[in-house]
Design an enzyme around this catalytic site. Structure first.
Site, mmCIF file in Angstrom:
data_model
loop_
_atom_site.group_PDB
_atom_site.id
_atom_site.type_symbol
_atom_site.label_atom_id
_atom_site.label_comp_id
_atom_site.label_asym_id
_atom_site.label_seq_id
_atom_site.Cartn_x
_atom_site.Cartn_y
_atom_site.Cartn_z
ATOM 1 N N GLU A 193 -5.622 -68.826 35.741
ATOM 2 C CA GLU A 193 -6.535 -69.522 36.629
ATOM 3 C C GLU A 193 -7.610 -70.351 36.091
ATOM 4 O O GLU A 193 -8.021 -71.266 36.797
ATOM 5 C CB GLU A 193 -7.515 -67.969 37.077
ATOM 6 C CG GLU A 193 -6.639 -67.360 38.070
ATOM 7 C CD GLU A 193 -5.897 -66.241 37.394
ATOM 8 O OE1 GLU A 193 -5.505 -66.239 36.143
ATOM 9 O OE2 GLU A 193 -5.152 -65.280 38.107
ATOM 10 N N HIS A 262 -10.533 -54.625 40.323
ATOM 11 C CA HIS A 262 -10.114 -55.122 41.677
ATOM 12 C C HIS A 262 -10.940 -55.070 42.782
ATOM 13 O O HIS A 262 -10.553 -55.164 43.842
ATOM 14 C CB HIS A 262 -8.577 -54.815 41.863
ATOM 15 C CG HIS A 262 -7.482 -55.248 40.877
ATOM 16 N ND1 HIS A 262 -7.690 -55.040 39.674
ATOM 17 C CD2 HIS A 262 -6.496 -56.322 41.174
ATOM 18 C CE1 HIS A 262 -6.682 -55.763 39.013
ATOM 19 N NE2 HIS A 262 -6.109 -56.293 39.707
#
Lengths: 457, 336
Positions: A193, A262
């Site tokens: 990322e 998450h």
């Protein structure tokens, strides 16, 4: 012509220092760039370089002298054959005068007169455009249609992210896009990322319009430096030369049973940053209309989706040109007794609560923010002036959250209309637990909203 | 290790040499950077430049040699030690100095400062203060070149200090994977701030750092303009031919501290002096020019011209107004 060499400052805050040693002596020939002396403070050492040429005519401050004030002449440079002038009093030089002049300018020209009111961010006065016929589609389909439409419309738009191409999207948002637009415009990325976000931002600085899909917004943390320092600030740092037309999108907030790393809401994180726009759609129409607007926007836009909403169906305009304005909230339900302000999946929770309240004779007005930055303060304030009560609902943590900002805006702009202190409903102030019962306890439920409203009215 | 160490991988100026005209131009460009930086240091000392200020003195041959291998449209990005890159790219001394002093006439209207300047016109993409960030951004510039189907290349400069950042390796991988026309230029001046390369990096052969991804690399004597130029030509040709990225490790040296506020205790003055006396990139070119028959007077004339440009830039900066207070709120967002 004799030239004074002045005691330099190592930093703008330094007022005096030690002249540690002379590296040239009287009579030496000096070229520009030659190191004349070394000065020191308790923190740092610096070399004094000659900027002019000549002969070191006289050393005015001896080696080892402490507490030498900045801008004191420390030596005199003379031309060949020239005598050192008699009058070498450490008078304030022209440069020193210049400095104090510029400081005065900075202090006297206060910026307060031009500070814009936070209210100007909203555009609530215009009624929303009527788009006619609708059909029922999922949020997933809405997002997919929005990207496809914009990819068709503008060849500078491309999509990158993990599993966006061959896999058809980890959540199937990009289904079919590879087949239609090809591998040059729908591009799989390795799990890096930080690197691929930086790459996308670099491409955007040249005028391309990347859509960066994060498999979940949690992974944008790997890339947050590029989102904030590279994307959001470059327009300002470049004096308006270099915009960054880019969209960062992906599912945000709690999914179901995926644990603490998450499950969190980035609304407040990104809404904090000037130079970014932050969108958090709820319905399919929000998703489609606002994603198209985000892709066309010349600024970096954070687009916070919600995994649980991907499969939900909503009515959405079928008009090919359908698009929504960024920065405009929507009143999802009108009411007179309390204003409930929410965004993303919590809009649904707020509407459920409003139904229950209606059964008990309490009419709640539910505002779907849709955009978190710029905030549609005007719509919120108008509503609170009607209802006199405010409850904010968000899934993220309460501390320094979106609810805190909404409440502050209401206090600033509608304090006298409030009949009760604003109340915020938010996720519990803990990392998200895994166990089903604990997870449910950590998230706002309709009943929390009902209870809060009943305590207010 | 020292600047321009002679070892097996270091390329000296044995490639196609520069013409006398090219050496003269290089001399002028390098002297401009040095005099400009000396002036910046002086203005900093007087309090006219605030905050951070990282000078390029000693490293001039790197940017000037690479710039000579580029063409219009090629893109450049670098770290916070950026004044040399900007001048080499053709940005004006006035605009850069005015930005250093935070004036309205600076490249960023005074809102960027020493570390954050940009020029769309000169394809200079900053000016970045986060160590290593410009490398990932730099492959993005190369991505844009490829996306648009041009043969333009992008240069991503970074220091030995940035060479161990994780995103640098992510960038090597992405650039190699997608065959992006990006030249990674490591300006190895032997110190990341005050930490020597020996104390910061388990590998001292930074030119090999792209090997796992098949990125070809070369170590180059960064104090030798002809060597830099020759290596840059090779790297540029590789990229323009669509063969993917290239890595150049330029062995160089900064004479000044990491920034203006530097304790100068991590290396010996003798080390700095030795490089200045024996390896100075400007003296090197000067000697080549004198040996080729250029007379002292011609060089002095170049120096005087440069000095006039630099003095003019300082005068321009000091007499330019500070930004209007209303500028505080402009350039945050573009109108949609």
């Amino acid at each position: 012509m004799a030239i004074e060499v002045l005691m330099p400052a190592l930093s703008p805050t330094m007022t005096e220092g030690t002249l540690a040693r002379w590296l040239k002596k009287e009579g030496d020939t000096i070229s520009s760039g030659d190191v004349l002396a070394e000065i020191e403070t308790d923190k740092a050492t610096m070399e004094v370089e000659a900027v002019d040429e000549g002969i070191l005519g006289k050393v005015l401050v001896a080696e080892g002298a402490q507490g030498v004030a900045v801008n004191t002449p420390i030596a005199i440079l003379v031309a060949e054959g020239e005598d050192v002038p008699d009058a070498v009093a450490p008078a304030q030089s022209d440069v020193a005068k210049n400095i104090s002049h510029s400081e005065t300018t900075a202090e006297t020209s206060s910026a307060k007169d031009v500070r814009p009111s936070p209210l100007v961010t909203g555009v609530s006065s215009e009624p929303e455009k009527e788009w006619g016929e609708t059909s029922e589609i999922t949020v997933r389909e809405a997002l997919n249609q929005a990207m496809a439409a914009e990819l068709r419309r503008d060849p500078d738009v491309f999509l990158i992210g993990e599993e966006v191409a061959q896999y058809q999207g980890a959540y199937k948002i990009s289904q079919g896009l590879l087949a239609e637009f090809g591998e040059n415009r729908v591009i799989d990325m390795p799990i890096t990322e930080h690197g691929f976000t930086g790459m996308a931002v670099g491409a955007a600085l040249t005028g391309l319009k990347p859509i960066v899909e994060f498999m979940t917004m949690n992974f944008s943390m790997q890339a947050i430096d590029h989102i904030i320092n590279s994307a959001a600030k470059t327009l300002y740092m470049s004096g308006g030369q270099m915009g960054c037309p880019i969209v960062f999108r992906g599912p945000n907030g709690a999914a179901a049973r995926v644990g603490a790393q998450h499950s969190q809401c980035y609304g407040s994180w990104y809404a904090h940053v000037p130079g970014l726009k932050v969108i958090a759609p709820w319905s399919a129409a929000d998703a489609k209309g606002l994603l198209r607007a985000a892709i066309r926007d010349p600024n970096p836009v954070i687009f916070l989706e919600n995994e649980i909403l991907y499969g939900r169906k909503f009515e959405c305009p079928t008009d090919e040109d359908f698009i929504l304005p960024i920065g405009k909230a929507k009143i999802e339900r009108s009411g007179t007794d309390v204003t409930i302000v929410s965004f993303s999946i919590m809009v649904g929770t707020a509407l459920q609560a409003a139904e229950q309240l209606a059964e008990q004779g309490i009419q709640a007005e539910v505002i779907n923010l849709r955009t978190l930055r710029p905030l549609d303060t005007a719509t919120i304030v108008e509503s609170v002036k009607k209802t006199s009560r405010l409850v904010t609902v968000e899934e993220g943590w309460p501390y320094a959250g979106i609810g805190a900002e909404v409440a502050m805006q209401v206090i600033e702009h509608a304090f006298d209309w409030l009949d009760a202190p604003p109340v915020r409903i938010a996720g519990e102030d803990v990392p998200m637990p895994f166990a089903a019962n604990l997870e449910k306890l950590a998230l706002p439920q309709p009943q929390h909203i009902v209870d809060a409203v009943k305590a207010l009215v | 290790m020292e600047a321009g160490t002679n070892n097996a991988q270091t390329t000296g100026s044995n490639g196609p040499s520069l013409t006398r005209e090219q050496f003269l131009q290089a001399y002028q460009d390098m002297v401009l950077i040095r005099r400009f930086e000396e002036k910046a240091g002086q203005l900093y000392g007087m309090g006219l430049i605030g905050g951070f200020c990282h000078l390029y003195i000693g490293q001039e041959a790197v940017v000037v040699g690479i710039q000579m291998a580029l063409k219009d449209g090629d893109k450049i990005i670098t770290s916070y030690r950026d004044h040399g890159q900007m001048l080499a790219a053709g940005m004006t001394a006035r605009g850069v100095m005015a930005e250093l002093t935070g004036r309205a006439t600076g490249y960023s209207h005074g809102k960027g400062g020493s570390m954050h300047m940009f020029s769309r016109e000169k394809n200079f993409y900053g000016g970045h203060g986060i160590v290593g960030a410009q490398v990932a951004l730099g492959i993005g510039l190369a991505f844009a070149n490829k996306y648009r189907g041009t043969d333009e290349v992008s240069i991503a400069y970074f220091g030995d200090g940035a060479a161990n950042q994780g995103q640098v390796y992510e960038s090597f991988n992405l650039a190699a994977l997608h065959k992006l026309p990006c030249i990674f230029v490591i300006e190895n001046n032997l110190y990341g701030m005050g930490t020597s390369i020996e104390r910061a990096s388990a590998s001292h052969e930074l030119w090999r750092n792209g090997e796992p991804w098949g990125v070809p690399g070369r170590r180059v004597d960064g104090m030798d303009i002809a060597a830099v130029h020759e290596a840059a030509e090779e790297a540029v040709a590789h990229c323009r031919a669509g063969k993917g990225p290239y890595l150049l490790e330029m062995m160089t040296y900064r004479y000044r501290g990491h920034s203006m506020s530097d304790p100068a205790k991590y290396r010996k003055r003798e080390e700095v002096d030795a490089v200045r006396k024996t390896r100075d990139p400007i003296e090197h070119v000067k000697q080549i020019l004198l040996d080729s028959g250029v007379d002292e007077a011609s060089l002095r004339s170049i120096e005087n011209d440069v000095k006039a440009v630099v003095n003019d830039s300082a005068e321009f900066a000091q007499t330019s107004p500070e930004p209007d207070p209303a500028e505080l709120y402009t350039d945050v967002l573009l109108e949609a």
